[in-house]
Design a protein around this motif. Sequence first.
Motif, PDB file in Angstrom:
ATOM      1  N   VAL A 293       0.854  -1.320  -0.139  1.00 12.18           N
ATOM      2  CA  VAL A 293      -0.047  -0.098   0.181  1.00 12.18           C
ATOM      3  C   VAL A 293       0.903   1.164   0.004  1.00 12.18           C
ATOM      4  N   ARG A 294       0.534   2.394  -0.450  1.00 19.50           N
ATOM      5  CA  ARG A 294       0.921   3.575  -0.495  1.00 19.50           C
ATOM      6  C   ARG A 294       0.275   4.642   0.711  1.00 19.50           C
ATOM      7  N   TRP A 295       1.059   5.213   1.381  1.00 14.79           N
ATOM      8  CA  TRP A 295       0.571   6.418   1.997  1.00 14.79           C
ATOM      9  C   TRP A 295       1.172   7.682   1.814  1.00 14.79           C
ATOM     10  N   ILE A 296       0.692   8.541   1.116  1.00 16.99           N
ATOM     11  CA  ILE A 296       1.135   9.609   0.444  1.00 16.99           C
ATOM     12  C   ILE A 296       0.947  10.800   1.708  1.00 16.99           C
ATOM     13  N   GLN A 297       1.870  11.610   1.867  1.00 18.29           N
ATOM     14  CA  GLN A 297       1.771  12.791   2.754  1.00 18.29           C
ATOM     15  C   GLN A 297       0.771  13.860   2.233  1.00 18.29           C
ATOM     16  N   ARG A 298       0.068  14.097   2.997  1.00 15.17           N
ATOM     17  CA  ARG A 298      -1.046  15.464   2.766  1.00 15.17           C
ATOM     18  C   ARG A 298      -0.912  16.584   3.509  1.00 15.17           C
ATOM     19  N   PRO A 299      -1.362  17.620   3.268  1.00 15.95           N
ATOM     20  CA  PRO A 299      -1.926  18.101   2.035  1.00 15.95           C
ATOM     21  C   PRO A 299      -1.205  17.896   0.818  1.00 15.95           C
TER      22      PRO A 299
ATOM     23  N   LEU B  81       4.007  14.012  -5.105  1.00 16.79           N
ATOM     24  CA  LEU B  81       3.433  12.876  -4.216  1.00 16.79           C
ATOM     25  C   LEU B  81       4.635  12.386  -3.394  1.00 16.79           C
ATOM     26  N   THR B  82       4.690  12.576  -2.164  1.00 15.06           N
ATOM     27  CA  THR B  82       5.892  12.233  -1.546  1.00 15.06           C
ATOM     28  C   THR B  82       5.325  11.454  -0.195  1.00 15.06           C
TER      29      THR B  82
END
Length: 303
Positions: free
Chosen positions: A72-78, A100-101
């Motif tokens: 799975v990916r978990w991308i830093q937001r915002p 997208l980091t």
Amino acid sequence: MKVRFFLTILPLFALLAVNCGQNDEADIESLLESSWFVSDGAIRTADDSTDVPQDYPFNGLLADTIPYVRWVRWIQRPITREYEIVVNGDSADVLIMAKLTGTPPGYGLFVNNNPLEPIYNRVISDTLIRRVKLYKDGNRWRIASLTAADIHTLDTNNPVTIEEIRASVPQRNYEFIIRSADTYFEKDELPIFYPSDTIIVTVTCSGQNDSTWAFLHHGTGHRPGFGIHIRQPFYRETTTTFSRTWVIAEDNIVNTPAVRHSATDVLGWETLFGDSTATYYSRAWCFPYIVMEANETLPEDEE
């Protein structure tokens, strides 16, 4: 007096032109932030917002298409989307960009490639690029056409290439083909599926210095709470060709017409099956698709 009047009014026209241009840009950006067809749909196909790899939906252990791997990916937001907007009269061209980091330990790509081993966490550093053409209808901007969102890893020694994605519905002799992320599609040229469709998706892809595997994402709505997120591995046909059957009914679409977002996501073999020292590299083409009945009209740009 006439000369003085002309010199006085000329700056006013210039000021009005500047204000109109700024208003146009603000209206265009607002539309793209809220449109079913753009918004954050592509970003959501790339973000699972969890650090727990799970079994693929609708895919039991015996039906796995590749060696054991869960990710799975978990991308830093915002996530900040940048817009380069060029207005030319009643038409406009827009370049949309986003970074997208995901930086461990809290974010990144989480991979489990052995049930007896720990979950590996890899750094994500991807960029998203999409282009949109718009036209002005009275005082309102509308989307004329758009490209796929091309998401790829920055500064990698193992770039991944997608050469073609083909989605066909043999029962009604329908086919959608994309061979370049720079190709524009008008809304009636986007993939259009019926609720009863079963689709055969075929992707041709490759990786430099490494083999790859492709995954199919679909069912993702343009904002949280709309649509479900399904990710499934393709079946390998050759070293560079993968295919999978996609059943629209799995997307759980209650009302039509509906706009959802899909992605063909290609990851490097080392990314999936390497140890704690492995690096992350991938490429995805993300695209909106329309689910509608044969007698329905296309959805509007906004809800």
